[in-house]
Design a protein around this motif. Sequence first.
Motif, short mmCIF file in Angstrom:
data_model
loop_
_atom_site.label_atom_id
_atom_site.label_comp_id
_atom_site.label_asym_id
_atom_site.label_seq_id
_atom_site.Cartn_x
_atom_site.Cartn_y
_atom_site.Cartn_z
N LEU A 280 0.84 -1.21 0.00
CA LEU A 280 0.00 0.00 0.00
C LEU A 280 0.87 1.26 0.00
CD1 LEU A 280 -2.74 -1.18 2.51
CD2 LEU A 280 -3.16 -0.50 0.15
N ILE A 281 1.93 1.26 0.83
CA ILE A 281 2.80 2.43 0.90
C ILE A 281 3.53 2.64 -0.43
CG2 ILE A 281 4.87 3.38 2.02
CD1 ILE A 281 3.88 2.02 4.62
N ALA A 282 3.99 1.55 -1.03
CA ALA A 282 4.69 1.64 -2.32
C ALA A 282 3.78 2.24 -3.39
CB ALA A 282 5.18 0.26 -2.74
N ALA A 283 2.48 1.96 -3.29
CA ALA A 283 1.51 2.49 -4.28
C ALA A 283 1.05 3.90 -3.93
CB ALA A 283 0.31 1.55 -4.37
N GLY A 284 1.56 4.45 -2.81
CA GLY A 284 1.15 5.79 -2.40
C GLY A 284 -0.20 5.83 -1.70
N ASN A 285 -0.71 4.67 -1.32
CA ASN A 285 -2.00 4.59 -0.62
C ASN A 285 -1.72 4.60 0.89
OD1 ASN A 285 -3.32 4.41 -3.07
ND2 ASN A 285 -3.31 2.18 -3.09
N LEU A 286 -1.73 5.80 1.46
CA LEU A 286 -1.28 5.98 2.85
C LEU A 286 -2.43 6.09 3.84
CD1 LEU A 286 1.59 8.54 2.20
CD2 LEU A 286 1.69 6.04 2.17
N GLY A 287 -3.66 5.75 3.40
CA GLY A 287 -4.79 5.82 4.31
C GLY A 287 -5.68 7.00 4.01
N GLN A 288 -6.31 7.51 5.07
CA GLN A 288 -7.33 8.55 4.92
C GLN A 288 -6.79 9.78 4.19
OE1 GLN A 288 -10.38 9.42 8.15
NE2 GLN A 288 -9.03 11.18 8.40
N LYS A 289 -5.54 10.18 4.46
CA LYS A 289 -5.02 11.42 3.88
C LYS A 289 -4.83 11.34 2.38
CE LYS A 289 -0.41 10.23 5.61
NZ LYS A 289 0.57 10.58 6.65
N THR A 290 -4.72 10.11 1.81
CA THR A 290 -4.60 9.97 0.36
C THR A 290 -5.87 9.40 -0.28
OG1 THR A 290 -3.62 7.77 0.55
CG2 THR A 290 -2.10 9.65 0.49
N GLY A 291 -6.86 9.11 0.55
CA GLY A 291 -8.12 8.61 0.03
C GLY A 291 -8.19 7.10 -0.12
N ALA A 292 -7.08 6.42 0.15
CA ALA A 292 -7.08 4.95 0.05
C ALA A 292 -5.99 4.38 0.95
CB ALA A 292 -6.84 4.52 -1.40
N GLY A 293 -6.30 3.25 1.56
CA GLY A 293 -5.35 2.54 2.40
C GLY A 293 -5.83 1.10 2.47
N PHE A 294 -6.03 0.61 3.70
CA PHE A 294 -6.65 -0.72 3.82
C PHE A 294 -8.08 -0.68 3.30
CE2 PHE A 294 -3.29 -1.32 7.10
CZ PHE A 294 -2.73 -2.46 6.56
N PHE A 295 -8.69 0.51 3.38
CA PHE A 295 -10.03 0.72 2.81
C PHE A 295 -10.00 1.94 1.90
CE2 PHE A 295 -10.79 -1.36 6.92
CZ PHE A 295 -11.61 -2.41 6.53
N ARG A 296 -10.92 1.99 0.96
CA ARG A 296 -11.09 3.20 0.15
C ARG A 296 -12.56 3.32 -0.23
NH1 ARG A 296 -8.78 1.94 -6.01
NH2 ARG A 296 -10.56 0.65 -6.66
N LYS A 297 -12.95 4.55 -0.53
CA LYS A 297 -14.32 4.81 -0.94
C LYS A 297 -14.35 4.91 -2.46
CE LYS A 297 -18.34 7.41 0.58
NZ LYS A 297 -18.84 8.51 1.43
N ALA A 298 -15.21 4.12 -3.09
CA ALA A 298 -15.39 4.18 -4.54
C ALA A 298 -16.85 4.51 -4.80
CB ALA A 298 -15.01 2.84 -5.18
N GLY A 299 -17.12 5.80 -5.09
CA GLY A 299 -18.51 6.25 -5.18
C GLY A 299 -19.12 6.17 -3.80
N LYS A 300 -20.23 5.43 -3.69
CA LYS A 300 -20.87 5.26 -2.38
C LYS A 300 -20.41 3.99 -1.69
CE LYS A 300 -25.04 7.95 -3.30
NZ LYS A 300 -26.51 7.94 -3.34
N GLU A 301 -19.59 3.20 -2.38
CA GLU A 301 -19.19 1.90 -1.85
C GLU A 301 -17.85 1.99 -1.11
OE1 GLU A 301 -18.75 -2.62 -3.66
OE2 GLU A 301 -17.84 -0.99 -4.76
N ILE A 302 -17.77 1.29 0.03
CA ILE A 302 -16.49 1.15 0.73
C ILE A 302 -15.86 -0.17 0.28
CG2 ILE A 302 -15.35 0.95 2.97
CD1 ILE A 302 -16.54 3.67 2.59
N GLN A 303 -14.63 -0.07 -0.20
CA GLN A 303 -13.92 -1.27 -0.65
C GLN A 303 -12.76 -1.56 0.29
OE1 GLN A 303 -12.79 -0.05 -4.65
NE2 GLN A 303 -14.60 -1.04 -5.53
#
Length: 800
Positions: A280-303
């Motif tokens: 996740l870190i390598a992909a720049g997905n750092l959590g809430q501050k980047t909009g994606a981490g272990f979870f992300r919001k896609a439209g109204k859906e939580i993935q």
Amino acid sequence: MTNVSNFIVRKVAVLGAGVMGAQIAAHCVNARVPVVLFDLPAKEGPKDGIVLRAIENLKKLNPAPLGNAADAALIQAANYDDHLALLQECDIVIEAIAERMDWKHDLYGKVAPHLAPHAIFATNTSGLSINELAEGFSDELKARFCGVHFFNPPRYMPLVELIPTRTTQPDILDRLEGFMTTTLGKGVVRAKDTPNFIANRVGIFGILAIIHEAGKFGLTSDVVDDLTGARLGRAKSATFRTADVVGLDTVAHVIKTQRESLPDDPFQTVYATPPALEKLIAAGNLGQKTGAGFFRKAGKEIQRFDFATGEYVASGAKGDESVVKLLKEKDVAKRMAALRASDHPQAQFLWAIFRDAFHYAALHLESIADSARDIDFAMRWGYGWTTGPFEIWQSAGWQQVAQWVKEDIDAGRALCAAPLPAWVFDGRAGVHGNEGSWSAARQGNVPRNDLPVYRRQAFRAPLVGESGPLADAKTAGVTVFEDDAVRIWHQHDEVLVLSIKTKMHVIGPAVIDGLNKAIAEAERNYQGLVIWNTDAADGGAFSAGADLQAVLPLFMSGGVEAIGPVVHDLQQAYLAMKYAQVPVVAAVSGLALGGGCELLLHAAKRVAALESYIGLVEVGVGLVPAGGGLKEAALRAAKDAKGNDLLQFLKDNFINAAMANVSKSAYEAQKMGYLAADDVIVFNPYELLNVARSEARALHAAGYRPPLRRQVPVAGRYGIATIMAQLVNMRDGGFISEHDYTLGSMIAEIVCGGDVMPGSLVDEQWLLDLERKAFVTLLNHPKTQERIMGMMQTGKPVRN
């Protein structure tokens, strides 16, 4: 050195305007402590540009670091080139720059010559060695240097860890503990100078252990978060969501500190950065501050991030019902035994993470904390646990659980083979008791800190295993009257206390009776009455409003005619409180909604915790305030207008009630008129009762008399017509529903005093009658009934 109890902080400096530094400065301003915020000089534009941008950004952050956004202007901006002389004015200087030992040392060299000779110098590092940071200091400065680790976000997280060096003067820590506790409202834990201190050391291990055990038992992140959040008495953000909120890069940094700084730790293998976190870190997905981490919001859906595929997939899976049922068992010993005995993978996972937490805490107690109390409070205040790991273990049966943990270690099921310390098996029933909490380092029990600041707390944060007069506010003092709804009591002194016992402290007929009893008793035998609830310091509500469940049977059997008398009784009880011959002080913390807001409005004075969320929210259930909230709005407007156009002073009061606006802090409640300018705002909710009782005594000593009943001018039909014109535009523009329009028009009629000439004089009963008539009428309205049923079934307002 001055006396600890007389330590006055005239100004604080914060070095570093990053996320933490700026928010620490903001919380100082919340507490009305002057603060100067430093950073590097900007290379372009104004030299204070870095700090000025940070201050501006404080207004945009959510949750809000400031109790009142406009107070951002009170933070003084400074840079290291031009303003180091300002440090001479500061009694506390807190460094909060990036976690680099070399950068910190460079800054220390720059600022040290400018520190006042009495100033406390502290670092907000989250894990670097405090002793190493102090290297190079003079002996005199070393004596005034320590760690002061705030948790993020500083306004809301109670925990502050204080970490001395080997040479920090003890009274430096005592002064800081007093300031942090009372002025900033913190729960203070003293930690040893070990990597990541207490809360992050235990907390990050807990997250890693959960990730490890989840992989072992094949559980996905959504199921893990469902099981390890509120169901376990932990933060709602649970495990993976907590990591997202903290920031995955920050989590990785703390893990790295633990891995590199603790090569001989028996749990060293657990300190490996999980592969999923690295991806996740390598992909720049750092959590809430980047909009994606272990979870992300896609439209109204939580993935959720799928560990196996590295892709995001649909989320939302829950814990198995059979396992959730085990977690609902109230007896902790039975619950723990059931989890261990179950063959369901989710139950085995839950037993494993409890075992891991117990094993880790016991093994490391001696090296990281002075006593078991520090670990339990650190996890409660820093990670949102309702009970700490040692408290859970003690509640579950100390020796039995110890035996189970030993069996798992011996069988190779634990995360490491290190045995539990010998003291665990010395026949003890736990680590907390009336004589103190167990210290493995001292091989004895350590009593609580007895600093003067704690004398302000009538009841300190409780611990499992403690008992006695100050351990349980539900039974403390002398009971004058008690039933299922209220307890009326005192602490062997001249101030009576009313504590509401209903769920969320909702107000029904029995609470109204209790209020009347308390007022009558206070007038007969006491100097004042304080309304305070026993869970005020633990996130409990002051009052969530009227008890709709309690009046529903009346409505079903007798219709709206049966409700009118109940509303009348409520109104008269609140008037009796307002005009009581002794001062009634409301000690407010948490939610004060609807009837709870009206309750505090009728007090002689209010003492409110900073985190007080106050508002008239009745429109959410299709009703209008009927306990005098709108009446008080009309009285406020008449007082503020002083003969000027009443409508200008009614406008905000009307909007707040019609839109069900709720304050986001006690300061905002003052701006909204729900708290008076001279009401007291308290930062530590554990001090609320003490301050409220002091206010009641002070009012009595000053010769308290209730206000005189008087008639007030109202806006009348002219005010109603003006507000109605605006409501029509909002309805026709689609901004409010037809039923919102109906509610708004009724609120307008009440706050304007009804269909009378502008400037007409009316009394309080006239306004209360208007409230009651509107309330009862609305109960018959099908749209209101829809809203009430919706709220009772789902807990969420229905917009119809």
